[in-house]
Design an enzyme around this catalytic site. Sequence first.
Site, PDB file in Angstrom:
ATOM      1  N   LYS A 177       0.854  -0.873  -0.328  1.00 51.52           N
ATOM      2  CA  LYS A 177      -0.172   0.255   0.040  1.00 51.52           C
ATOM      3  C   LYS A 177       0.407   1.523  -0.035  1.00 51.52           C
ATOM      4  O   LYS A 177       1.992   1.060   0.452  1.00 51.52           O
ATOM      5  CB  LYS A 177      -1.034  -0.022   0.970  1.00 51.52           C
ATOM      6  N   SER A 217      -9.840   1.473   3.236  1.00 51.51           N
ATOM      7  CA  SER A 217      -8.988   2.690   2.112  1.00 51.51           C
ATOM      8  C   SER A 217      -7.523   1.110   1.044  1.00 51.51           C
ATOM      9  O   SER A 217      -7.298   1.973   0.462  1.00 51.51           O
ATOM     10  CB  SER A 217      -8.113   3.157   3.167  1.00 51.51           C
ATOM     11  N   SER A 258      -9.908  -1.538   6.743  1.00 47.25           N
ATOM     12  CA  SER A 258      -9.484  -0.778   6.042  1.00 47.25           C
ATOM     13  C   SER A 258      -8.693  -2.003   4.721  1.00 47.25           C
ATOM     14  O   SER A 258      -8.246  -2.236   3.740  1.00 47.25           O
ATOM     15  CB  SER A 258      -7.979   0.116   5.944  1.00 47.25           C
TER      16      SER A 258
HETATM   17  N1  GLN Z   1     -12.804   3.983   6.239  1.00 45.72           N
HETATM   18  C1  GLN Z   1     -12.679   4.562   7.357  1.00 45.72           C
HETATM   19  C2  GLN Z   1     -12.149   5.410   7.214  1.00 45.72           C
HETATM   20  O1  GLN Z   1     -12.088   6.212   6.566  1.00 45.72           O
HETATM   21  C3  GLN Z   1     -11.516   3.766   7.630  1.00 45.72           C
HETATM   22  C4  GLN Z   1     -10.302   3.491   7.526  1.00 45.72           C
HETATM   23  C5  GLN Z   1      -9.201   2.999   7.700  1.00 45.72           C
HETATM   24  O2  GLN Z   1      -9.297   1.823   8.253  1.00 45.72           O
HETATM   25  N2  GLN Z   1      -7.405   3.438   7.181  1.00 45.72           N
HETATM   26  O3  GLN Z   1     -11.314   6.490   8.593  1.00 45.72           O
END
Ligand code: GLN
Length: 488
Positions: free
Chosen positions: A80, A155, A179
């Site tokens: 990532k 994400s 995420s």
């Molecule tokens: N979707 C969640 C957010 O927008 C979690 C994102 C994540 O785990 N990095 O914060």
Amino acid sequence: MLRQLTISELTGRLARRECSARDALRSCLDHLAQVDGQVKAFLSHDAADALAQAEAADRDLAAGVTPAEKPLLGVPIALKDVLCHRGQPLNCSSKILGQFVSPYDATVVERLKAAGAVVFGRLNMDEFAMGSSTENSAFWTTLNPWDTSRIPGGSSGGCAASVAASECFASIGSDTGGSIRQPASLCGIVGVKPTYGLVSRYGLVAFASSLDQIGPFTKDVRDSATILQAIAGHDRRDSTSVPQPVPDYAKALTGDLRGLRIGIVKEFNIGGLDPEVDAAVKLAVKQLETLGAEIVEVSLPHSDYAAATYYIIAPAEASANLARFDGIRYCARVDGRDPAELNSRTRGAGFGAEVKRRVILGTYVLSSGYYDAFYLRAQKVRTLIRNDFLKAFEQVDAIVSPTAPTAAFKVGEKSGDPLQMYLSDIFTISCNLAGICGISVPCGFTKSPKLPIGLQVLGKPFGEETMFRVAHAYEQSTDWHRERSPLA
Ligand code: GLN
């Protein structure tokens, strides 16, 4: 097809000299060249650097280095765009970092390399890991290999899509509120959020430091256990990493659930849960019972507050962490007449809308006058949520639930409505707030279109062995993990 193998299958072939590390990498890179125009998982990749690593792996193999010495020898693994990989670009899918190049390897990258992995590529994500669809990437949206009119989750959408499209054998992402697990679920693969403190975050760009953890995306549970084994363990460069020995995860994969008590959560019967997801998860629970587990209903009375709590704590921490992107030390600078103007112009031009929303929210809840009403109260609710889990884990060894309330949604379907988007994480967020571990494994498909559904297994703090045991026994008793996406 070589690229479609699991890591354990690939390392078997490599050890028997039926293929080379070069072949394994080529199978990924050739396929990437063919399908990534449709999936758009990779922001970039350095084929020459990857090839040099694969050649080094082949020399090790020729010299008789065994899987026991280097368990990931010759396995292509992608990253990532939030993890430092020395000499490679690092953007967090944001414009603000400009031409930034990582000056060092993250601890997880060091450990993957020490285990023999061929580490390559920068995978797309929501900007600074804020989002659930990759639509918040400053570059482009990654698409779901099962249906390219849909998002792959986020994400870490690039991580999930690249593995589901067989562009790499595994990938490494980060999970702050879901995420890793949510995109793994939406792309039909396995994703793990380890216990807070198990994996060093040195070299991970911080989003919300009390929630962030690094973990693997793989095609099956055994592969996740292999990778976690390689990257877990104490690192003095991350003060939150816990100095305790890492158990042998492979030993936990017994295929047997007899004697285990598994919880289902009373409060997770929410509206908005897709009926096909609900049905698949209920069948999976039956299957766990057939495998010998005792199913027990547990209560997490404060789960209703998890999303609200998360969306105070995560933005608060993000607003502090992102203050370093000031246009002075690094960043694509936009000049101004004085440092304040330079700073605000740089951040105004460099950050996307969601990142700005979080920074503003976070700064607000930390400001005097609102700190007690929002931030402090959220911290107290967080403790209640953690205590709920600890209490439930006195009754059960693991907890299961859907990973996400729906299968992959259409591009654009939720991007205009942040609250709808935030609800994608309703089942994953409390795990981060409580600091426990969680995994998503494939547990079925929707009918039409055919889209993957994920089962989440939550374990106690440092309860990865039981978490893996449950997920693996379930997986091995079904065929879901053998299905490959049309672009694989
Ligand atoms: N979707 C969640 C957010 O927008 C979690 C994102 C994540 O785990 N990095 O914060």
